[in-house]
Design a protein around this motif. Sequence first.
Motif, PDB file in Angstrom:
ATOM      1  N   PRO A 102     -20.348  30.854-110.453  1.00  0.00           N
ATOM      2  CA  PRO A 102     -19.796  29.679-111.144  1.00  0.00           C
ATOM      3  C   PRO A 102     -19.921  28.343-110.429  1.00  0.00           C
ATOM      4  N   ASN A 103     -19.982  28.328-109.094  1.00  0.00           N
ATOM      5  CA  ASN A 103     -19.969  27.047-108.386  1.00  0.00           C
ATOM      6  C   ASN A 103     -21.354  26.512-108.040  1.00  0.00           C
ATOM      7  N   ALA A 104     -22.364  27.018-108.719  1.00  0.00           N
ATOM      8  CA  ALA A 104     -23.744  26.533-108.532  1.00  0.00           C
ATOM      9  C   ALA A 104     -24.190  26.704-107.088  1.00  0.00           C
ATOM     10  N   SER A 105     -25.131  25.889-106.660  1.00  0.00           N
ATOM     11  CA  SER A 105     -25.690  26.047-105.312  1.00  0.00           C
ATOM     12  C   SER A 105     -25.021  25.093-104.329  1.00  0.00           C
ATOM     13  N   LEU A 106     -25.152  25.415-103.055  1.00  0.00           N
ATOM     14  CA  LEU A 106     -24.476  24.675-101.999  1.00  0.00           C
ATOM     15  C   LEU A 106     -24.876  23.203-101.966  1.00  0.00           C
ATOM     16  N   ASP A 107     -26.125  22.891-102.282  1.00  0.00           N
ATOM     17  CA  ASP A 107     -26.572  21.498-102.217  1.00  0.00           C
ATOM     18  C   ASP A 107     -25.826  20.609-103.212  1.00  0.00           C
ATOM     19  N   HIS A 108     -25.375  21.191-104.332  1.00  0.00           N
ATOM     20  CA  HIS A 108     -24.615  20.407-105.307  1.00  0.00           C
ATOM     21  C   HIS A 108     -23.213  20.078-104.795  1.00  0.00           C
ATOM     22  N   ILE A 109     -22.768  20.791-103.767  1.00  0.00           N
ATOM     23  CA  ILE A 109     -21.431  20.569-103.215  1.00  0.00           C
ATOM     24  C   ILE A 109     -21.499  19.752-101.929  1.00  0.00           C
ATOM     25  N   ILE A 110     -22.289  20.203-100.989  1.00  0.00           N
ATOM     26  CA  ILE A 110     -22.270  19.629 -99.652  1.00  0.00           C
ATOM     27  C   ILE A 110     -22.875  18.231 -99.601  1.00  0.00           C
ATOM     28  N   PHE A 111     -23.789  17.919-100.521  1.00  0.00           N
ATOM     29  CA  PHE A 111     -24.427  16.602-100.507  1.00  0.00           C
ATOM     30  C   PHE A 111     -23.814  15.632-101.512  1.00  0.00           C
ATOM     31  N   ASP A 112     -22.760  16.062-102.202  1.00  0.00           N
ATOM     32  CA  ASP A 112     -22.045  15.205-103.139  1.00  0.00           C
ATOM     33  C   ASP A 112     -20.784  14.677-102.435  1.00  0.00           C
ATOM     34  N   PRO A 113     -20.637  13.354-102.278  1.00  0.00           N
ATOM     35  CA  PRO A 113     -19.494  12.816-101.529  1.00  0.00           C
ATOM     36  C   PRO A 113     -18.142  13.260-102.061  1.00  0.00           C
ATOM     37  N   THR A 114     -18.013  13.367-103.383  1.00  0.00           N
ATOM     38  CA  THR A 114     -16.729  13.766-103.960  1.00  0.00           C
ATOM     39  C   THR A 114     -16.458  15.245-103.748  1.00  0.00           C
ATOM     40  N   LYS A 115     -17.444  16.089-104.075  1.00  0.00           N
ATOM     41  CA  LYS A 115     -17.252  17.527-103.930  1.00  0.00           C
ATOM     42  C   LYS A 115     -17.176  17.939-102.459  1.00  0.00           C
ATOM     43  N   ARG A 116     -17.921  17.243-101.606  1.00  0.00           N
ATOM     44  CA  ARG A 116     -17.921  17.576-100.183  1.00  0.00           C
ATOM     45  C   ARG A 116     -16.534  17.432 -99.571  1.00  0.00           C
ATOM     46  N   ALA A 117     -15.761  16.476-100.082  1.00  0.00           N
ATOM     47  CA  ALA A 117     -14.410  16.251 -99.562  1.00  0.00           C
ATOM     48  C   ALA A 117     -13.501  17.452 -99.796  1.00  0.00           C
ATOM     49  N   GLN A 118     -13.866  18.300-100.775  1.00  0.00           N
ATOM     50  CA  GLN A 118     -13.055  19.488-101.058  1.00  0.00           C
ATOM     51  C   GLN A 118     -13.358  20.637-100.094  1.00  0.00           C
ATOM     52  N   LEU A 119     -14.426  20.480 -99.309  1.00  0.00           N
ATOM     53  CA  LEU A 119     -14.815  21.530 -98.364  1.00  0.00           C
ATOM     54  C   LEU A 119     -14.192  21.247 -97.005  1.00  0.00           C
ATOM     55  N   ASP A 120     -13.039  21.843 -96.719  1.00  0.00           N
ATOM     56  CA  ASP A 120     -12.458  21.690 -95.395  1.00  0.00           C
ATOM     57  C   ASP A 120     -13.231  22.550 -94.407  1.00  0.00           C
ATOM     58  N   TRP A 121     -12.857  22.482 -93.142  1.00  0.00           N
ATOM     59  CA  TRP A 121     -13.626  23.200 -92.112  1.00  0.00           C
ATOM     60  C   TRP A 121     -13.496  24.703 -92.246  1.00  0.00           C
ATOM     61  N   VAL A 122     -12.385  25.177 -92.791  1.00  0.00           N
ATOM     62  CA  VAL A 122     -12.229  26.625 -93.006  1.00  0.00           C
ATOM     63  C   VAL A 122     -13.247  27.114 -94.031  1.00  0.00           C
ATOM     64  N   ARG A 123     -13.404  26.371 -95.123  1.00  0.00           N
ATOM     65  CA  ARG A 123     -14.364  26.763 -96.155  1.00  0.00           C
ATOM     66  C   ARG A 123     -15.798  26.633 -95.642  1.00  0.00           C
TER      67      ARG A 123
END
Length: 240
Positions: free
Chosen positions: A95-116
């Motif tokens: 459901p959450n697509a690929s990592l590049d859509h999360i880690i390189f998006d400034p808004t979505k990246r903010a949801q990735l804390d260091w634990v995740r």
Amino acid sequence: AESLQFDLATIRVSTDDFSEANKLGHGGFGSVYRGRLLNGEDIAVKRLSTNSGQGDLEFKNEVLLVAKLQHRNLVRLLGFCLEGSERLLVYEFVPNASLDHIIFDPTKRAQLDWVRRYKIIVGTARGLLYLHEDSRLKIIHRDLKASNILIDAEMNPKISDFGMARLFVLDQTQGNTSRIVGTYGYMAPEYAMHGYFSIKSDVYSFGVLVLEIVSGQKNSGFQHGENAEDLLSFVSENII
């Protein structure tokens, strides 16, 4: 192989005839669509373009390899369809697509804390270790990158896209090819320049991926060149 085969009509119905509304993304080998089978199961269908670089050999390679692989950090192949000019791969839906859509998006990246982020790094490493050492096969992925890491609902990573993977015999340590495939920026120098690939090639790609996860920066986004050294310098100066 017959037990994994879907008929084209079933796939067309599940994806609403490959509608734009169900399109999840597009890559070098074609498009990926979301679908739902009659039993309610969600699927992802990789539709290979007729003019893609992935021919029948790579198609067969991906089907037979991935069908034999079972690990929580590898995307699960449900089946395939080969009718007329259509070549389709049917995967579990992540459901959450690929990592590049999360880690390189400034808004979505903010949801990735260091634990995740740590969880994604460790899960990818476990999947890679399974490919290299723990499965019945010894497989070199050859195209490990952020867009080939899918993220499930619990933020677990799943390595995908085995079209370029190569199978080694158990005591083999290195291969050689004149056909260089993969993504520059993630490629180990010995592979990019001379075609030599091994477990170390995948580990190099994994190292670049880790730097991207830590920094949130693409390895190709630096003015001084598209290489891991620039990314490492950025991490050293801004993160560490």
